[in-house]
Design a protein around this motif. Structure first.
Motif, short mmCIF file in Angstrom:
data_model
loop_
_atom_site.label_atom_id
_atom_site.label_comp_id
_atom_site.label_asym_id
_atom_site.label_seq_id
_atom_site.Cartn_x
_atom_site.Cartn_y
_atom_site.Cartn_z
N GLY A 170 3.49 -5.68 62.11
CA GLY A 170 4.93 -5.46 62.23
C GLY A 170 5.31 -5.04 63.63
N LEU A 172 13.06 -1.22 60.65
CA LEU A 172 12.78 -2.32 59.73
C LEU A 172 12.64 -1.81 58.30
CD1 LEU A 172 12.16 -5.26 59.16
CD2 LEU A 172 9.77 -4.84 59.83
N GLU A 173 11.98 -0.67 58.12
CA GLU A 173 11.86 -0.09 56.78
C GLU A 173 13.23 0.22 56.19
OE1 GLU A 173 9.27 3.24 56.58
OE2 GLU A 173 7.51 2.17 57.32
N GLU A 229 16.10 -1.24 56.86
CA GLU A 229 16.77 -2.50 56.49
C GLU A 229 16.20 -3.06 55.19
OE1 GLU A 229 16.33 -5.16 59.75
OE2 GLU A 229 17.49 -3.93 61.16
N LEU A 230 14.89 -3.03 55.07
CA LEU A 230 14.25 -3.54 53.86
C LEU A 230 14.62 -2.70 52.65
CD1 LEU A 230 10.73 -4.27 55.37
CD2 LEU A 230 12.26 -6.00 54.40
N ALA A 262 7.02 -3.79 55.78
CA ALA A 262 7.26 -3.58 57.21
C ALA A 262 5.97 -3.58 58.00
CB ALA A 262 8.01 -2.27 57.43
N ASP A 297 10.50 -9.24 56.87
CA ASP A 297 11.84 -8.72 57.04
C ASP A 297 12.74 -9.16 55.89
OD1 ASP A 297 12.24 -11.40 57.54
OD2 ASP A 297 12.51 -11.15 59.70
N THR A 298 14.05 -8.89 56.03
CA THR A 298 14.99 -9.22 54.95
C THR A 298 15.14 -10.73 54.79
OG1 THR A 298 16.81 -8.99 56.56
CG2 THR A 298 16.28 -7.07 55.21
#
Length: 501
Positions: free
Chosen positions: A229, A239-240, A242-243, A263, A268-269
């Motif tokens: 990542g 990133l965490e 967002e996820l 992550a 990612d999303t």
């Protein structure tokens, strides 16, 4: 007298095993064996190979050592002493120092009256320290105190210093994999139950194509290496977040359980959008829950596997460092010894940059590997201490004529010119009282010059202190020696060298 099975309940009552769980008690009972001794019966003798870590279950053991042709009592281990808690604990087990080092017993243990002990072989003892970290917390402080007491009282000071270093290194190195195993097993207890429930719900509702979509997602996750990542902690954290937001917006109640797993592998999303497009919206929460628990278990299994690999590496380095299964004198690859020493001293080298400069394959030298490792330990340990935990340690090996030159250099403050000529004298030390015995460099000098017919020198200035050890290479073949004599070449000596100190 004889051996018998161990019972979990009797181990549960022992202070060394206080606070363990049922599974740990069962493992301890299954992995060791009970042994009974009559009055005056010897459990182990000084100089015999150290085979067992001994836990005193009942009775009394007299620990004695031959000093100047007479028996000297070192300690009495008893389950009946009403001493202070730490001292009482110290008198309920023995043999850990020698078993860890793979050495011979340093003393003799004799039963006083009827006694009963539990015996654990070396491999089982190492596993015990991993499986039951609570035991490590109890053993290591006692081990350190015993090593200190024995060093102060004399008798094999250099060997005991190496044992203390070895024990501290093993305890430090085992801490991380042991913690990882405990953490992973703790998570597995909950995760298995959650996975069963999630699998049942998902299995009742999912279509074949949706099952295939989740299977593809798991394979994709497994194919990506850990740590692929974002390269920085802030990037991973963003990133965490967002996820987690995406997962919770799509019906997964606790997105924080799955987000870190995705992550760390750079998912990612957008990856989640592709998965969501292959699953019917009403079944997506069940799919995400099943995926979360499935990946969580796989991650725990990987943690346990990685920890096991690390423990195996620690055992391998320990075996190399102590030269188990080798004759006392053999052909030595000095680079292997240096690497094993650096591995054992890794805790002391935290914060220090280690630079290696090893020449292409060099011949092995005839010598005593355990004693040479003692020399490397003294030199590296002194360098680390001189730098105070920060600086650069340079370790080099190269050929020099018929000799092998090993150099250990540091960027510490240097050795005062007034004391430099005395560094190899016995009991001379510049360390604070209690911090050193003044024997390390003296014994290193004896090992190199007397035992290996080599030389050890030092030169120092602020920022550059270098200890140089020269060891004779393998003896030349008769033909090569005769040819050199005809050419008028002088025999190679690793002793009579120009002063470069």
């Amino acid at each position: 007298m004889g051996a018998a099975d161990l019972l979990p309940d009797e181990l549960r009552a022992h202070p060394l095993f206080d606070g363990l769980n049922g599974e740990q008690y069962r493992w301890l009972a299954d992995s060791g064996r009970s042994h009974e001794l009559g009055d005056g019966e010897v459990l182990f003798a000084e100089g015999a190979p150290a085979r067992f870590f001994v836990v005193l279950l009942d009775g009394e053991l007299l620990i004695s050592k031959v000093v100047d042709d007479r028996d000297e009592v070192l300690a009495r281990h008893s389950t009946r002493d009403g001493a202070e808690e730490r001292a009482m604990l110290a008198h309920t087990f023995t043999g850990e120092l020698c078993v860890l080092a793979g050495d011979a017993y340093l003393a003799t243990a004799t039963s006083v009256g009827h006694s009963r002990v539990a015996l654990y072989d070396r491999d089982t003892f190492l596993q015990m320290l991993v499986r039951a970290p609570r035991v490590s917390e109890m053993v290591v402080p006692v081990l350190a105190l015993r090593a200190q007491d024995m060093i102060v009282s004399g008798g094999r000071r250099s060997t005991l210093a190496s044992l203390g270093t070895l024990a501290a290194g093993i305890a430090h190195e085992l801490n991380n994999p042991a913690s990882a195993v405990i953490r992973a097993i703790g998570e597995l207890d909950d995760a298995v139950e959650e996975l069963e429930a999630a699998a049942e719900t998902w299995g009742q509702t999912a279509e074949q194509a949706e099952r295939a979509a989740l299977a593809d997602a798991r394979r994709d996750w497994l194919a990506r290496p850990r740590g692929s990542g974002p390269g920085d902690a802030l990037g991973v954290s963003l990133l965490e977040e967002e996820l987690q937001d995406w997962l919770e917006d799509h019906g997964l109640g606790d997105g924080s359980s799955l987000a870190p797993l995705l992550a760390e592998r750079g998912l990612d999303t957008g990856w989640l959008d592709d998965l969501g497009a292959r699953v019917f919206d009403a079944r997506l929460p069940a799919a995400l829950r099943y995926l979360s628990e499935s990946l969580r278990i796989r991650s725990c299994v990987m943690d346990v596997r990685d920890a096991g690999t690390r423990v195996s590496a620690i055992v391998r380095n320990t075996k190399e460092y102590t030269n188990l299964d080798r004759a006392p004198e053999s052909d030595v690859d000095v680079r292997e010894g240096l690497e094993s020493t650096l591995a054992m001293l890794r805790p002391k080298l935290a914060g220090i940059t280690v630079v290696r400069d090893y020449a292409p394959p060099l011949p092995r030298v005839p010598g005593y590997p355990t004693e040479l490792n003692q020399v490397w330990t003294n030199l590296v340990d002194n360098a680390a201490g001189a730098m105070g935990g920060r600086g650069e340690l340079r370790v080099s090996v190269r050929g020099e004529g018929g000799c092998i030159l090993v150099e250990v250099a540091d960027t510490g403050p240097g050795i005062d010119a007034a004391v430099l000529p005395r560094v190899f004298e016995p009991f001379f030390t510049t360390k604070d009282i209690g911090a050193g015995t003044g024997l390390g460099l003296h014994l290193s000098h004896r090992i190199v010059t007397k035992r290996h017919r080599g030389s050890i020198t030092v030169r120092s200035r602020p920022g550059d202190t270098r200890f140089q050890v020269r060891l004779p290479g393998p003896p030349a073949s008769p033909g090569a020696a005769a040819a050199a004599e005809e050419d008028g070449a002088a025999p190679t000596s690793c002793r009579a060298l120009p002063a470069d100190a």
